[in-house]
Design a protein around this motif. Sequence first.
Motif, short mmCIF file in Angstrom:
data_model
loop_
_atom_site.label_atom_id
_atom_site.label_comp_id
_atom_site.label_asym_id
_atom_site.label_seq_id
_atom_site.Cartn_x
_atom_site.Cartn_y
_atom_site.Cartn_z
N ARG A 1 60.17 77.53 44.05
CA ARG A 1 60.33 78.75 43.17
C ARG A 1 59.25 79.82 43.93
N SER A 2 58.08 79.63 44.65
CA SER A 2 57.21 80.49 45.26
C SER A 2 57.81 81.01 46.32
N ARG A 3 58.65 80.27 47.04
CA ARG A 3 59.40 80.71 48.30
C ARG A 3 60.57 81.69 47.98
N ASP A 4 61.24 81.44 46.90
CA ASP A 4 62.21 82.28 46.18
C ASP A 4 61.54 83.67 45.95
N GLU A 5 60.42 83.52 45.08
CA GLU A 5 59.83 85.01 44.96
C GLU A 5 59.21 85.78 46.12
N ARG A 6 58.79 85.02 47.13
CA ARG A 6 58.55 85.73 48.33
C ARG A 6 59.77 86.55 49.10
N ASN A 7 60.67 85.62 48.97
CA ASN A 7 61.87 86.03 49.70
C ASN A 7 62.58 87.34 48.92
N LEU A 8 62.50 87.23 47.60
CA LEU A 8 63.10 88.30 46.87
C LEU A 8 62.08 89.50 47.09
N ALA A 9 60.74 89.45 46.98
CA ALA A 9 60.04 90.49 47.30
C ALA A 9 60.36 90.95 48.60
#
Length: 154
Positions: free
Chosen positions: A94-102
């Motif tokens: 989930r945190s990797r997804d957030e970083r990638n989307l940002a």
Amino acid sequence: MADIVGPETRSRMMSAIRGRDTRPELFLRKNLHKRGFRYRLQARDLPGRPDLVFPRYKAVLFAHGCFWHMHDCRLFKWPRTRREFWRSKLEANRSRDERNLAALAHASWRIGVVWECSLKGPARRDPEEIIDQCAEWLYSDRDSLEVAGYNCQK
């Protein structure tokens, strides 16, 4: 409650789950291509390696599995064994997804997410409706799209 299969069998089953060419991804690829959209697959040069990249529309589309990305729907359930392992693994996802989307948003990419629950399970949507939403979004200037099953929290 104990797992109904042994650890070796469970490990083999989990390792067989694909990261690409999943049913939701193939569904999107086939139907968007039918509608005339052309795309790149699994672009390694972009954060998160989006499933579909539409350079002409400066848009990316992810086909997210509800379990692996901790979607708040009926298809996501916490595993009953090895709880700490799964909690740390899924929260890292989930945190990797957030970083990638940002990072993608910072690079001015438009971001779409189609959740697995929109395609299967009791809350699934009509397949044509999903493709219509994706096509409409690609033609629009909206920054984001999220397609989830009916009655999902997100």
